[in-house]
Design an enzyme around this catalytic site. Sequence first.
Site, PDB file in Angstrom:
ATOM      1  N   ASN A 164       0.852  -1.177   0.000  1.00  0.00           N
ATOM      2  CA  ASN A 164       0.000   0.000   0.000  1.00  0.00           C
ATOM      3  C   ASN A 164       0.899   1.242   0.000  1.00  0.00           C
ATOM      4  O   ASN A 164       1.709   1.428   0.911  1.00  0.00           O
ATOM      5  CB  ASN A 164      -0.871  -0.047   1.268  1.00  0.00           C
ATOM      6  CG  ASN A 164      -1.827   1.117   1.342  1.00  0.00           C
ATOM      7  OD1 ASN A 164      -1.451   2.246   1.056  1.00  0.00           O
ATOM      8  ND2 ASN A 164      -3.050   0.849   1.744  1.00  0.00           N
ATOM      9  N   HIS A 167       0.955   6.071   1.964  1.00  0.00           N
ATOM     10  CA  HIS A 167       1.754   6.958   2.830  1.00  0.00           C
ATOM     11  C   HIS A 167       2.755   7.793   2.045  1.00  0.00           C
ATOM     12  O   HIS A 167       3.191   8.843   2.520  1.00  0.00           O
ATOM     13  CB  HIS A 167       2.479   6.133   3.894  1.00  0.00           C
ATOM     14  CG  HIS A 167       1.508   5.492   4.833  1.00  0.00           C
ATOM     15  ND1 HIS A 167       0.748   6.210   5.707  1.00  0.00           N
ATOM     16  CD2 HIS A 167       1.133   4.207   4.983  1.00  0.00           C
ATOM     17  CE1 HIS A 167      -0.037   5.394   6.384  1.00  0.00           C
ATOM     18  NE2 HIS A 167       0.177   4.166   5.952  1.00  0.00           N
ATOM     19  N   HIS A 200      -5.766   3.464  -1.467  1.00  0.00           N
ATOM     20  CA  HIS A 200      -7.096   3.760  -0.925  1.00  0.00           C
ATOM     21  C   HIS A 200      -7.491   5.149  -1.429  1.00  0.00           C
ATOM     22  O   HIS A 200      -6.873   6.143  -1.062  1.00  0.00           O
ATOM     23  CB  HIS A 200      -7.012   3.737   0.607  1.00  0.00           C
ATOM     24  CG  HIS A 200      -8.341   3.878   1.277  1.00  0.00           C
ATOM     25  ND1 HIS A 200      -8.498   3.714   2.639  1.00  0.00           N
ATOM     26  CD2 HIS A 200      -9.577   4.170   0.799  1.00  0.00           C
ATOM     27  CE1 HIS A 200      -9.769   3.892   2.966  1.00  0.00           C
ATOM     28  NE2 HIS A 200     -10.439   4.176   1.853  1.00  0.00           N
ATOM     29  N   ARG A 202      -9.685   7.797  -0.886  1.00  0.00           N
ATOM     30  CA  ARG A 202     -10.640   8.229   0.145  1.00  0.00           C
ATOM     31  C   ARG A 202     -11.502   9.378  -0.374  1.00  0.00           C
ATOM     32  O   ARG A 202     -11.075  10.153  -1.232  1.00  0.00           O
ATOM     33  CB  ARG A 202      -9.882   8.695   1.387  1.00  0.00           C
ATOM     34  CG  ARG A 202      -9.404   7.543   2.257  1.00  0.00           C
ATOM     35  CD  ARG A 202      -8.749   8.068   3.522  1.00  0.00           C
ATOM     36  NE  ARG A 202      -8.581   7.004   4.496  1.00  0.00           N
ATOM     37  CZ  ARG A 202      -9.436   6.753   5.475  1.00  0.00           C
ATOM     38  NH1 ARG A 202     -10.511   7.494   5.642  1.00  0.00           N
ATOM     39  NH2 ARG A 202      -9.206   5.762   6.306  1.00  0.00           N
ATOM     40  N   ARG A 206      -7.286  12.510   1.117  1.00  0.00           N
ATOM     41  CA  ARG A 206      -6.221  12.979   2.007  1.00  0.00           C
ATOM     42  C   ARG A 206      -4.838  12.487   1.580  1.00  0.00           C
ATOM     43  O   ARG A 206      -3.841  13.063   1.949  1.00  0.00           O
ATOM     44  CB  ARG A 206      -6.499  12.577   3.448  1.00  0.00           C
ATOM     45  CG  ARG A 206      -6.388  11.096   3.691  1.00  0.00           C
ATOM     46  CD  ARG A 206      -6.526  10.742   5.147  1.00  0.00           C
ATOM     47  NE  ARG A 206      -7.899  10.874   5.592  1.00  0.00           N
ATOM     48  CZ  ARG A 206      -8.360  10.312   6.706  1.00  0.00           C
ATOM     49  NH1 ARG A 206      -7.543   9.629   7.469  1.00  0.00           N
ATOM     50  NH2 ARG A 206      -9.608  10.439   7.059  1.00  0.00           N
ATOM     51  N   HIS A 207      -4.796  11.386   0.835  1.00  0.00           N
ATOM     52  CA  HIS A 207      -3.476  10.977   0.315  1.00  0.00           C
ATOM     53  C   HIS A 207      -3.577  10.707  -1.197  1.00  0.00           C
ATOM     54  O   HIS A 207      -3.219  11.558  -1.999  1.00  0.00           O
ATOM     55  CB  HIS A 207      -2.857   9.813   1.098  1.00  0.00           C
ATOM     56  CG  HIS A 207      -3.815   8.783   1.629  1.00  0.00           C
ATOM     57  ND1 HIS A 207      -4.676   8.089   0.827  1.00  0.00           N
ATOM     58  CD2 HIS A 207      -4.020   8.336   2.894  1.00  0.00           C
ATOM     59  CE1 HIS A 207      -5.374   7.244   1.575  1.00  0.00           C
ATOM     60  NE2 HIS A 207      -5.016   7.381   2.842  1.00  0.00           N
ATOM     61  N   GLU A 227      -8.663   0.210  -2.834  1.00  0.00           N
ATOM     62  CA  GLU A 227      -9.437   0.199  -1.580  1.00  0.00           C
ATOM     63  C   GLU A 227     -10.393   1.364  -1.611  1.00  0.00           C
ATOM     64  O   GLU A 227     -10.004   2.480  -1.997  1.00  0.00           O
ATOM     65  CB  GLU A 227      -8.460   0.431  -0.427  1.00  0.00           C
ATOM     66  CG  GLU A 227      -8.297  -0.702   0.500  1.00  0.00           C
ATOM     67  CD  GLU A 227      -7.386  -0.294   1.633  1.00  0.00           C
ATOM     68  OE1 GLU A 227      -7.729   0.634   2.376  1.00  0.00           O
ATOM     69  OE2 GLU A 227      -6.311  -0.890   1.727  1.00  0.00           O
ATOM     70  N   THR A 258      -8.078   3.003   8.456  1.00  0.00           N
ATOM     71  CA  THR A 258      -9.269   2.149   8.536  1.00  0.00           C
ATOM     72  C   THR A 258      -9.251   1.420   9.872  1.00  0.00           C
ATOM     73  O   THR A 258      -8.410   0.548  10.090  1.00  0.00           O
ATOM     74  CB  THR A 258      -9.254   1.130   7.373  1.00  0.00           C
ATOM     75  OG1 THR A 258      -8.749   1.783   6.219  1.00  0.00           O
ATOM     76  CG2 THR A 258     -10.630   0.602   7.098  1.00  0.00           C
ATOM     77  N   GLU A 308     -10.672  -9.719   3.157  1.00  0.00           N
ATOM     78  CA  GLU A 308      -9.371  -9.352   3.723  1.00  0.00           C
ATOM     79  C   GLU A 308      -9.564  -9.284   5.229  1.00  0.00           C
ATOM     80  O   GLU A 308     -10.378  -8.498   5.730  1.00  0.00           O
ATOM     81  CB  GLU A 308      -8.887  -8.000   3.189  1.00  0.00           C
ATOM     82  CG  GLU A 308      -7.526  -7.631   3.792  1.00  0.00           C
ATOM     83  CD  GLU A 308      -6.979  -6.282   3.317  1.00  0.00           C
ATOM     84  OE1 GLU A 308      -7.283  -5.873   2.171  1.00  0.00           O
ATOM     85  OE2 GLU A 308      -6.257  -5.643   4.100  1.00  0.00           O
ATOM     86  N   HIS A 348      -3.286  -4.918   7.701  1.00  0.00           N
ATOM     87  CA  HIS A 348      -3.436  -3.775   8.606  1.00  0.00           C
ATOM     88  C   HIS A 348      -2.536  -3.936   9.823  1.00  0.00           C
ATOM     89  O   HIS A 348      -2.677  -4.869  10.597  1.00  0.00           O
ATOM     90  CB  HIS A 348      -4.870  -3.548   9.077  1.00  0.00           C
ATOM     91  CG  HIS A 348      -5.108  -2.073   9.340  1.00  0.00           C
ATOM     92  ND1 HIS A 348      -4.575  -1.421  10.419  1.00  0.00           N
ATOM     93  CD2 HIS A 348      -5.780  -1.137   8.621  1.00  0.00           C
ATOM     94  CE1 HIS A 348      -4.908  -0.145  10.367  1.00  0.00           C
ATOM     95  NE2 HIS A 348      -5.639   0.062   9.277  1.00  0.00           N
TER      96      HIS A 348
HETATM   97  N1  PXP Z   1      -5.632  -3.257   4.428  1.00  0.00           N
HETATM   98  C1  PXP Z   1      -6.557  -2.293   4.543  1.00  0.00           C
HETATM   99  C2  PXP Z   1      -7.962  -2.622   4.202  1.00  0.00           C
HETATM  100  C3  PXP Z   1      -6.201  -0.982   4.966  1.00  0.00           C
HETATM  101  O1  PXP Z   1      -7.141  -0.048   5.083  1.00  0.00           O
HETATM  102  C4  PXP Z   1      -4.840  -0.713   5.237  1.00  0.00           C
HETATM  103  C5  PXP Z   1      -4.439   0.668   5.649  1.00  0.00           C
HETATM  104  O2  PXP Z   1      -4.536   1.548   4.591  1.00  0.00           O
HETATM  105  C6  PXP Z   1      -3.916  -1.763   5.086  1.00  0.00           C
HETATM  106  C7  PXP Z   1      -4.341  -3.025   4.702  1.00  0.00           C
HETATM  107  C8  PXP Z   1      -2.459  -1.566   5.341  1.00  0.00           C
HETATM  108  O3  PXP Z   1      -2.256  -1.268   6.670  1.00  0.00           O
HETATM  109  P1  PXP Z   1      -0.824  -0.773   7.153  1.00  0.00           P
HETATM  110  O4  PXP Z   1      -0.577   0.545   6.486  1.00  0.00           O
HETATM  111  O5  PXP Z   1      -0.990  -0.652   8.634  1.00  0.00           O
HETATM  112  O6  PXP Z   1       0.150  -1.800   6.742  1.00  0.00           O
END
Ligand code: PXP
Length: 400
Positions: A164, A167, A200, A202, A206-207, A227, A258, A308, A348
């Site tokens: 992901n 960030h 994601h 959103r 925001r990102h 996402e 999330t 997931e 996550h």
């Molecule tokens: N899976 C989902 C559904 C998420 O919302 C996120 C966070 O954006 C992640 C995985 C990844 O989480 P992390 O950034 O904590 O690794």
Amino acid sequence: MSVHFTVNCDSAIFRLNIRLLHRRTLWLLQQNKVAEHSISILLVDDEEISWLNSNYRNKTGATNVLSFPLDDGNDPLSVVNSIGIKELGDIIISVETARREAKNLNVSLHDSLTWLLTHGLLHLLGYDHERSKKEAHKMWDLENKLIKQLHNSRSNQMTQLAINVDHVATVRNARGINEPDPVAAAAICELAGASGIVVHLREDRRHINDRDVRLLRETIKTRMNLEMGANKKIIEIALALKPDMVTLVPEKRQELTTEGGLNVSGQKKKLARTINLMNKSGIPVSLFIDPEAKQVKAAHAIGATYVELHTGRYCDAENETIQEEEYQMIASAAEEAYQMGLRVNAGHGLDYQTTAKIAALDTIEELSIGHAIIARAVFVGLDQAVREMGKIVRDASMIF
Ligand code: PXP
């Protein structure tokens, strides 16, 4: 059940992956309904197997595999050792001969060893191709069937790592300029071995923004997992974009990330409608849920392709006991989903400490990891951060 491997040859020269062989042996024991039995496997070179062949079987030269049931003549399944453990006996394999055979047959060394393990195990279970033609056919047929099943089985599938890159966009947006670019980050992740990219989109952007998803759709070479919340405008964007899959998540503006899984059972109609729309456009849907049987059943009932499983509670657990409980919930939700025919992802909060245990679950197909990798990338670079996590995932799911 226990499988003991002893390596009496140079495992570095042969580049043996004992964990892979261990996992395959466990699978073979389960398939043959002797999962509660112990077995010993000795990996040797040609010199040692020749010695054993000559001393125990009066035959000269090296062979590929020897089987020694613990107690010849008795029912092989009823032998109990001096400390009360059911034991099948020993399998001895010459890795040197296995390597020669692998070369001749154009298969990998580990596949050749797996074939010999299967052959040796069937001998321990009482099959014997030397007894008669009929027995030989029976044994070969079962052997072939097991090998085929093993190749299609989940113990043979490696867990994938999807990254992901939200960030990266968060850092970019903090300055309001155009770098670092999540599109470039995605390319680096793929070059370092990621098998998918997750973003994601959103509602508050925001990102990740609309430009990012458009460019990512054009440039991602692996798989794009979008996402999103099940919101009308975002659904329209997803249908136009056609990512490789979407993951529906609960989305609240005030949350930092999330925070929990979807309450699928509480909004079946709305989610089923979104799944339907996506599926009509050929986009498979994953539902991000807490690892609970109720949510798994609801996800299955409304036609999700994937779930997931939210690993946040496992990662954030205050102590080892709670962490183990959370882990068990993930393991059993994954098993339940898998048995129902759902494909299972997880993510996550996973980091360089917590990932291996989840990646080792053979029900889980892909992990979605963001924060830990991007955080480490600040210090060691994105390429290295991805490679290190890739190794953890690969080693834990031990496939080659
Ligand atoms: N899976 C989902 C559904 C998420 O919302 C996120 C966070 O954006 C992640 C995985 C990844 O989480 P992390 O950034 O904590 O690794």
